[in-house]
Design a protein around this motif. Structure first.
Motif, PDB file in Angstrom:
ATOM      1  N   ASN A  31     -42.980 -18.405  58.377  1.00  0.00           N
ATOM      2  CA  ASN A  31     -43.754 -17.570  58.005  1.00  0.00           C
ATOM      3  C   ASN A  31     -45.252 -17.582  58.537  1.00  0.00           C
ATOM      4  O   ASN A  31     -45.640 -18.988  58.590  1.00  0.00           O
ATOM      5  CB  ASN A  31     -44.133 -17.075  56.539  1.00  0.00           C
ATOM      6  N   ILE A  32     -45.954 -16.762  58.948  1.00  0.00           N
ATOM      7  CA  ILE A  32     -47.397 -16.993  59.344  1.00  0.00           C
ATOM      8  C   ILE A  32     -48.441 -17.090  58.194  1.00  0.00           C
ATOM      9  O   ILE A  32     -48.161 -16.227  57.372  1.00  0.00           O
ATOM     10  CB  ILE A  32     -47.682 -15.815  60.403  1.00  0.00           C
ATOM     11  N   GLU A  33     -49.008 -17.853  58.058  1.00  0.00           N
ATOM     12  CA  GLU A  33     -49.955 -18.117  56.966  1.00  0.00           C
ATOM     13  C   GLU A  33     -51.268 -17.687  57.272  1.00  0.00           C
ATOM     14  O   GLU A  33     -51.879 -17.024  56.343  1.00  0.00           O
ATOM     15  CB  GLU A  33     -49.958 -19.784  56.522  1.00  0.00           C
ATOM     16  N   GLU A  34     -51.749 -18.072  58.390  1.00  0.00           N
ATOM     17  CA  GLU A  34     -53.170 -17.749  58.467  1.00  0.00           C
ATOM     18  C   GLU A  34     -53.597 -17.266  59.993  1.00  0.00           C
ATOM     19  O   GLU A  34     -52.811 -17.985  61.178  1.00  0.00           O
ATOM     20  CB  GLU A  34     -54.357 -18.741  58.353  1.00  0.00           C
ATOM     21  N   ARG A  35     -54.383 -16.083  60.320  1.00  0.00           N
ATOM     22  CA  ARG A  35     -54.714 -15.847  61.484  1.00  0.00           C
ATOM     23  C   ARG A  35     -56.357 -15.865  61.837  1.00  0.00           C
ATOM     24  O   ARG A  35     -56.825 -15.832  60.828  1.00  0.00           O
ATOM     25  CB  ARG A  35     -54.277 -14.508  61.967  1.00  0.00           C
TER      26      ARG A  35
END
Length: 277
Positions: free
Chosen positions: A183-187
């Motif tokens: 899962n992507i947590e931060e961009r």
């Protein structure tokens, strides 16, 4: 990111470089240095030949020449040996089957027409990064490198990059080779992934992208059947100079000075002689 291209062998003033480069590739850099040690300006066309395509507009290659010169002087100032730097370039050349071909003289011309020009921050040499294609906006240096030292690298608009035929890239990896949860947590504001979780592990976005062989860290994740699809935007780390964007500006009539001002608004265009480097 490094451009794999043929070496430059043009110009009467540089004909002596032909045996020099053959010596580097065939016999090693130390032997070449013993035979001939050209000055820094003579190295620039070699650097450009492995960094940027020869069919780009002259003004874009001139911008890259200033970047290459700055990085070369910075590395020499940091006590790196020229033999090691040239050895890296020679290795890049050997990876390209067509390294021996004679490309256009644009590399020589770009070096000559920007002779001595560098980028500085408060009179100091700093890292000047570049990449092939941004995701449409370049990255903030302090955020990308997790260090305020690189705050002089500002995020700028480069939306013209979206018109590149290589802007979108997909990489498919078997589900069996991936963590059960990803899962992507931060961009970043520019779209690049700062962090993601793989099961219970927190991963850094750029390191993950490089480790997985992705074209950039601005990606989305989608499960398709028994594969995970990573859809990436842009090519490279996205910090500093977008070569595609710079070339687009050159096609519109921008000079190398204007191009560098756009991509490095917090850096000064200087002359290394004036700074006593």
């Amino acid at each position: 990111m490094k451009r794999k291209a043929g070496i430059w062998f043009s110009g009467i003033g540089f004909l002596w470089m032909i045996p020099y480069i053959f010596t580097i590739v065939m016999n090693g850099i130390d032997t070449a240095i013993l035979n001939r040690s050209p000055d820094v300006e003579d190295y620039l066309p070699i650097a450009l030949s492995v960094q940027i395509p020869e069919d780009y507009k002259l003004e874009a290659i001139e911008a890259q020449a200033v970047i290459a010169r700055t990085n070369l002087y910075r590395r020499l100032q940091e006590k790196e040996k020229i033999t090691e730097i040239l050895g890296e370039w020679a290795e890049d050349l050997k990876e390209n089957p067509g390294w021996w071909k004679i490309p256009d003289s644009v590399y020589e011309k770009a070096a000559e027409e920007t002779e001595g020009k560098i980028l500085t921050v408060g009179g100091e040499l700093k890292l000047v990064p570049y990449h092939e294609i941004s995701s449409g906006q370049t990255r903030d240096g302090a955020t990308a490198f997790h260090d305020e030292e690189y705050s002089y690298l500002k995020s700028v608009d480069s939306s013209i990059d979206k018109e590149s035929p290589s802007y979108l890239n997909s990489t498919y990896i078997s589900v069996q080779q991936m963590p059960s949860q990803l899962n992507i947590e931060e961009r970043e504001e520019s779209g690049y992934v700062v962090s993601l979780t793989a099961d219970d592990n927190l991963l850094e976005g750029e390191s993950f992208a490089q480790g997985m062989g992705l074209s950039s860290s601005d990606f989305t994740i989608q499960k398709i059947g028994e594969e995970i699809r990573f859809l990436c935007r842009g090519r490279g780390h996205g910090v500093g100079f977008s070569q595609y964007g710079g070339n687009a500006l050159a096609r519109e009539g921008s000079t190398w000075e204007e191009i560098l001002e756009i991509y490095f608004p917090a850096m000064e265009q200087s002359d290394y002689i004036e700074l006593g480097i």
